[in-house]
Design a protein around this motif. Sequence first.
Motif, PDB file in Angstrom:
ATOM      1  N   GLY A  97       0.787  -1.213   0.000  1.00  0.00           N
ATOM      2  CA  GLY A  97       0.000   0.000   0.000  1.00  0.00           C
ATOM      3  C   GLY A  97       0.825   1.272   0.000  1.00  0.00           C
ATOM      4  N   VAL A  98       0.138   2.386   0.256  1.00  0.00           N
ATOM      5  CA  VAL A  98       0.781   3.695   0.246  1.00  0.00           C
ATOM      6  C   VAL A  98       1.802   3.812   1.379  1.00  0.00           C
ATOM      7  CG1 VAL A  98       0.371   6.186   0.358  1.00  0.00           C
ATOM      8  CG2 VAL A  98      -1.285   4.711  -0.782  1.00  0.00           C
ATOM      9  N   GLY A  99       1.455   3.285   2.552  1.00  0.00           N
ATOM     10  CA  GLY A  99       2.380   3.348   3.674  1.00  0.00           C
ATOM     11  C   GLY A  99       3.658   2.577   3.415  1.00  0.00           C
ATOM     12  N   GLY A 100       3.556   1.409   2.780  1.00  0.00           N
ATOM     13  CA  GLY A 100       4.747   0.643   2.448  1.00  0.00           C
ATOM     14  C   GLY A 100       5.630   1.349   1.439  1.00  0.00           C
ATOM     15  N   ARG A 101       4.994   1.973   0.435  1.00  0.00           N
ATOM     16  CA  ARG A 101       5.780   2.731  -0.549  1.00  0.00           C
ATOM     17  C   ARG A 101       6.459   3.933   0.111  1.00  0.00           C
ATOM     18  NH1 ARG A 101       1.257   1.676  -3.873  1.00  0.00           N
ATOM     19  NH2 ARG A 101       0.470   3.795  -3.545  1.00  0.00           N
ATOM     20  N   GLN A 102       5.747   4.573   1.046  1.00  0.00           N
ATOM     21  CA  GLN A 102       6.362   5.716   1.725  1.00  0.00           C
ATOM     22  C   GLN A 102       7.554   5.280   2.576  1.00  0.00           C
ATOM     23  OE1 GLN A 102       5.655   8.651   1.005  1.00  0.00           O
ATOM     24  NE2 GLN A 102       5.987  10.070   2.711  1.00  0.00           N
ATOM     25  N   LEU A 103       7.459   4.086   3.167  1.00  0.00           N
ATOM     26  CA  LEU A 103       8.583   3.547   3.931  1.00  0.00           C
ATOM     27  C   LEU A 103       9.782   3.321   3.015  1.00  0.00           C
ATOM     28  CD1 LEU A 103       9.623   2.481   6.654  1.00  0.00           C
ATOM     29  CD2 LEU A 103       8.644   0.253   6.064  1.00  0.00           C
ATOM     30  N   ALA A 104       9.535   2.786   1.823  1.00  0.00           N
ATOM     31  CA  ALA A 104      10.621   2.573   0.864  1.00  0.00           C
ATOM     32  C   ALA A 104      11.183   3.900   0.363  1.00  0.00           C
ATOM     33  CB  ALA A 104      10.114   1.739  -0.310  1.00  0.00           C
ATOM     34  N   TRP A 105      10.310   4.875   0.105  1.00  0.00           N
ATOM     35  CA  TRP A 105      10.766   6.193  -0.327  1.00  0.00           C
ATOM     36  C   TRP A 105      11.604   6.865   0.760  1.00  0.00           C
ATOM     37  CZ3 TRP A 105      11.357   7.520  -4.981  1.00  0.00           C
ATOM     38  CH2 TRP A 105      10.426   7.220  -5.973  1.00  0.00           C
ATOM     39  N   THR A 106      11.238   6.629   2.017  1.00  0.00           N
ATOM     40  CA  THR A 106      12.027   7.199   3.114  1.00  0.00           C
ATOM     41  C   THR A 106      13.442   6.645   3.104  1.00  0.00           C
ATOM     42  OG1 THR A 106      10.042   7.478   4.484  1.00  0.00           O
ATOM     43  CG2 THR A 106      12.164   7.473   5.616  1.00  0.00           C
ATOM     44  N   LEU A 107      13.560   5.349   2.885  1.00  0.00           N
ATOM     45  CA  LEU A 107      14.888   4.734   2.800  1.00  0.00           C
ATOM     46  C   LEU A 107      15.704   5.386   1.680  1.00  0.00           C
ATOM     47  CD1 LEU A 107      17.025   2.612   3.463  1.00  0.00           C
ATOM     48  CD2 LEU A 107      15.782   1.008   1.984  1.00  0.00           C
ATOM     49  N   GLY A 108      15.092   5.536   0.504  1.00  0.00           N
ATOM     50  CA  GLY A 108      15.794   6.153  -0.618  1.00  0.00           C
ATOM     51  C   GLY A 108      16.143   7.608  -0.358  1.00  0.00           C
ATOM     52  N   ALA A 109      15.225   8.359   0.274  1.00  0.00           N
ATOM     53  CA  ALA A 109      15.470   9.775   0.533  1.00  0.00           C
ATOM     54  C   ALA A 109      16.598   9.977   1.538  1.00  0.00           C
ATOM     55  CB  ALA A 109      14.190  10.435   1.041  1.00  0.00           C
ATOM     56  N   VAL A 110      16.639   9.141   2.572  1.00  0.00           N
ATOM     57  CA  VAL A 110      17.697   9.261   3.575  1.00  0.00           C
ATOM     58  C   VAL A 110      19.047   8.889   2.966  1.00  0.00           C
ATOM     59  CG1 VAL A 110      18.550   8.326   5.758  1.00  0.00           C
ATOM     60  CG2 VAL A 110      16.141   8.929   5.516  1.00  0.00           C
ATOM     61  N   VAL A 111      19.074   7.865   2.114  1.00  0.00           N
ATOM     62  CA  VAL A 111      20.316   7.508   1.426  1.00  0.00           C
ATOM     63  C   VAL A 111      20.764   8.663   0.535  1.00  0.00           C
ATOM     64  CG1 VAL A 111      21.316   5.970  -0.315  1.00  0.00           C
ATOM     65  CG2 VAL A 111      19.919   5.026   1.529  1.00  0.00           C
ATOM     66  N   LEU A 112      19.823   9.318  -0.127  1.00  0.00           N
ATOM     67  CA  LEU A 112      20.150  10.468  -0.978  1.00  0.00           C
ATOM     68  C   LEU A 112      20.722  11.613  -0.142  1.00  0.00           C
ATOM     69  CD1 LEU A 112      19.928  11.267  -3.994  1.00  0.00           C
ATOM     70  CD2 LEU A 112      17.739  12.345  -3.431  1.00  0.00           C
ATOM     71  N   ALA A 113      20.126  11.856   1.028  1.00  0.00           N
ATOM     72  CA  ALA A 113      20.633  12.910   1.908  1.00  0.00           C
ATOM     73  C   ALA A 113      22.045  12.590   2.390  1.00  0.00           C
ATOM     74  CB  ALA A 113      19.687  13.100   3.093  1.00  0.00           C
ATOM     75  N   ALA A 114      22.282  11.326   2.753  1.00  0.00           N
ATOM     76  CA  ALA A 114      23.625  10.922   3.177  1.00  0.00           C
ATOM     77  C   ALA A 114      24.617  11.064   2.028  1.00  0.00           C
ATOM     78  CB  ALA A 114      23.592   9.483   3.689  1.00  0.00           C
ATOM     79  N   GLY A 115      24.192  10.725   0.814  1.00  0.00           N
ATOM     80  CA  GLY A 115      25.065  10.893  -0.347  1.00  0.00           C
ATOM     81  C   GLY A 115      25.434  12.336  -0.592  1.00  0.00           C
ATOM     82  N   LEU A 116      24.482  13.253  -0.368  1.00  0.00           N
ATOM     83  CA  LEU A 116      24.789  14.674  -0.533  1.00  0.00           C
ATOM     84  C   LEU A 116      25.841  15.121   0.484  1.00  0.00           C
ATOM     85  CD1 LEU A 116      24.134  17.340  -1.980  1.00  0.00           C
ATOM     86  CD2 LEU A 116      22.390  17.748  -0.239  1.00  0.00           C
ATOM     87  N   LEU A 117      25.737  14.623   1.720  1.00  0.00           N
ATOM     88  CA  LEU A 117      26.739  14.974   2.728  1.00  0.00           C
ATOM     89  C   LEU A 117      28.117  14.429   2.358  1.00  0.00           C
ATOM     90  CD1 LEU A 117      24.690  14.383   6.005  1.00  0.00           C
ATOM     91  CD2 LEU A 117      25.417  16.578   5.064  1.00  0.00           C
ATOM     92  N   VAL A 118      28.135  13.264   1.705  1.00  0.00           N
ATOM     93  CA  VAL A 118      29.414  12.691   1.277  1.00  0.00           C
ATOM     94  C   VAL A 118      30.038  13.533   0.175  1.00  0.00           C
ATOM     95  CG1 VAL A 118      30.505  10.700   0.187  1.00  0.00           C
ATOM     96  CG2 VAL A 118      28.806  10.356   1.981  1.00  0.00           C
ATOM     97  N   LEU A 119      29.226  13.952  -0.804  1.00  0.00           N
ATOM     98  CA  LEU A 119      29.737  14.690  -1.954  1.00  0.00           C
ATOM     99  C   LEU A 119      29.985  16.158  -1.636  1.00  0.00           C
ATOM    100  CD1 LEU A 119      27.444  13.183  -4.744  1.00  0.00           C
ATOM    101  CD2 LEU A 119      29.822  12.606  -4.259  1.00  0.00           C
ATOM    102  N   LEU A 120      29.136  16.734  -0.807  1.00  0.00           N
ATOM    103  CA  LEU A 120      29.202  18.166  -0.536  1.00  0.00           C
ATOM    104  C   LEU A 120      29.934  18.389   0.792  1.00  0.00           C
ATOM    105  CD1 LEU A 120      28.265  20.982  -1.510  1.00  0.00           C
ATOM    106  CD2 LEU A 120      26.225  20.675  -0.106  1.00  0.00           C
ATOM    107  N   ARG A 121      31.237  18.552   0.725  1.00  0.00           N
ATOM    108  CA  ARG A 121      32.025  18.778   1.936  1.00  0.00           C
ATOM    109  C   ARG A 121      32.069  20.256   2.316  1.00  0.00           C
ATOM    110  NH1 ARG A 121      34.808  14.263   3.650  1.00  0.00           N
ATOM    111  NH2 ARG A 121      33.782  12.454   2.698  1.00  0.00           N
ATOM    112  N   ASP A 122      31.760  21.148   1.379  1.00  0.00           N
ATOM    113  CA  ASP A 122      31.744  22.589   1.637  1.00  0.00           C
ATOM    114  C   ASP A 122      30.576  23.183   0.869  1.00  0.00           C
ATOM    115  OD1 ASP A 122      32.138  25.286   1.982  1.00  0.00           O
ATOM    116  OD2 ASP A 122      34.272  25.262   1.508  1.00  0.00           O
ATOM    117  N   HIS A 123      29.632  23.785   1.596  1.00  0.00           N
ATOM    118  CA  HIS A 123      28.421  24.297   0.929  1.00  0.00           C
ATOM    119  C   HIS A 123      28.736  25.378  -0.095  1.00  0.00           C
ATOM    120  CE1 HIS A 123      29.068  27.103   4.312  1.00  0.00           C
ATOM    121  NE2 HIS A 123      28.547  28.011   3.514  1.00  0.00           N
ATOM    122  N   ARG A 124      29.868  26.063   0.057  1.00  0.00           N
ATOM    123  CA  ARG A 124      30.204  27.141  -0.880  1.00  0.00           C
ATOM    124  C   ARG A 124      30.519  26.624  -2.272  1.00  0.00           C
ATOM    125  NH1 ARG A 124      34.737  29.718   2.919  1.00  0.00           N
ATOM    126  NH2 ARG A 124      35.117  27.473   3.083  1.00  0.00           N
TER     127      ARG A 124
END
Length: 460
Positions: free
Chosen positions: A88-115
Amino acid sequence: MAVVAAYAAAVEANQLDTVSLDFWVPTASLTAVFLALHLVIRFLAPYADPVLVPAVALLNGLGVAFLRRLDLAQASPDERGDLPIFAGVGGRQLAWTLGAVVLAAGLLVLLRDHRSISRYAYTLGLAGIVLVMIPAVLPSRFSEINGAKLWVRIGGFSIQPGEFAKLALLVFFAYYLVRKREVLSLASKRFLGVDFPRGRDLGPVVVVWLISLLVLIFEKDLGTSLLYFGMFVVTLYIATERVSWLIIGLLLFFGGAFLAYFLGSTVGGPFANFYVRAEIWLDPFADPHDSGYQLVQGLLALGTGGLFGAGPGGGQPTILPEVHNDFIFAGMGEEIGLFGLSALLVIYLLIVERGLRAALAVRDSFGKLLAGGLAFTLGLQVFVIVGGISKLIPLTGQTTPFLSAGGSSLMANWLLVATLLRISDAARRPVDSAAAPRASGVPAGPPPQLHGATTEVIRP
């Protein structure tokens, strides 16, 4: 996560008349994901604001729990007890949360300086405009939902490009205003104690206003138009500290909205949709079973919830159209009441406040404008959607950040949080940490604020 687990248990108690042995599994999955993100932050951004992730995790977790509650309500009684976690929708949102958090962690890995983002400001600005315009130029069958053209739909896949466009445009706005801040700060006339800018400096504001008006006309959505124009005017105000820009921005926007309403009532065409939405806003009970049905049901849900609500899983949110998306705040309000919704708004306010605190503390002008714009944009998006369902402003197609179902909104907002984490890490990092003597007695290198620093030439 304990709060989310208690919410999930209460939902099952009301929906199933018992609490299953595996009610905790979705919450445990979320806990593992957020704990992994916390560890990434401890290694890559150890000075980042410690409040942001817990606050966002609570909102995200409650959103997943409520969407699973909708899945339980829509399932047949004999299937509710065995409903799979990722169904259902809740299960898809759980999967999307996993992907979104991985994406956020990837941004922190790539972006060491916001400037470093500022190097791609013009490219991101162009990409943002393209992303905004894609739904407008597509045929309605590929982009329109509930009268608003905000989506790109291909088969069973859909994406909302505007969610990512706001991040790209904010980077461009911050970079542009840092470079033009001195010029835009110049005043020509003083009226009622307020210094107004020179007429020649109104060009950028007028251009962004026209783009926002085009979004309002062709995408038929007031919320997106208000979001884009509002975040530009506020970043302009942060850059120049002139109240006159806020006054000019409000006059331009409300003047454009009134013009669209007037033209919609007379000539129709592309303005007709906005006119209809405005008429529903003015009197939704004039046609409560057809055009005003969604807004009326949302108001009734909020009224039914009262102060304390019917309890998690105790209401009837499935009656609400688009309760998993646009009207999730009203659906939750029926079950957690005014006090519960106030608590959610306080959490949003806390996230915005911590973002603004990072903007105040960071040392570079680009970081200040970017963090301030990101924090304000999140707050403005919450205002637009909550204002719409509570009849404060006309109803829009915006999603409630971290609560509504949808991968586009979730990923874009987690990227926003990751950027705020990176900026807050730079803001809270001690300036003289690299200049302090090391434990072995060997002097450290030059201070980081001098080594590799850029210079500015100030012309008289």
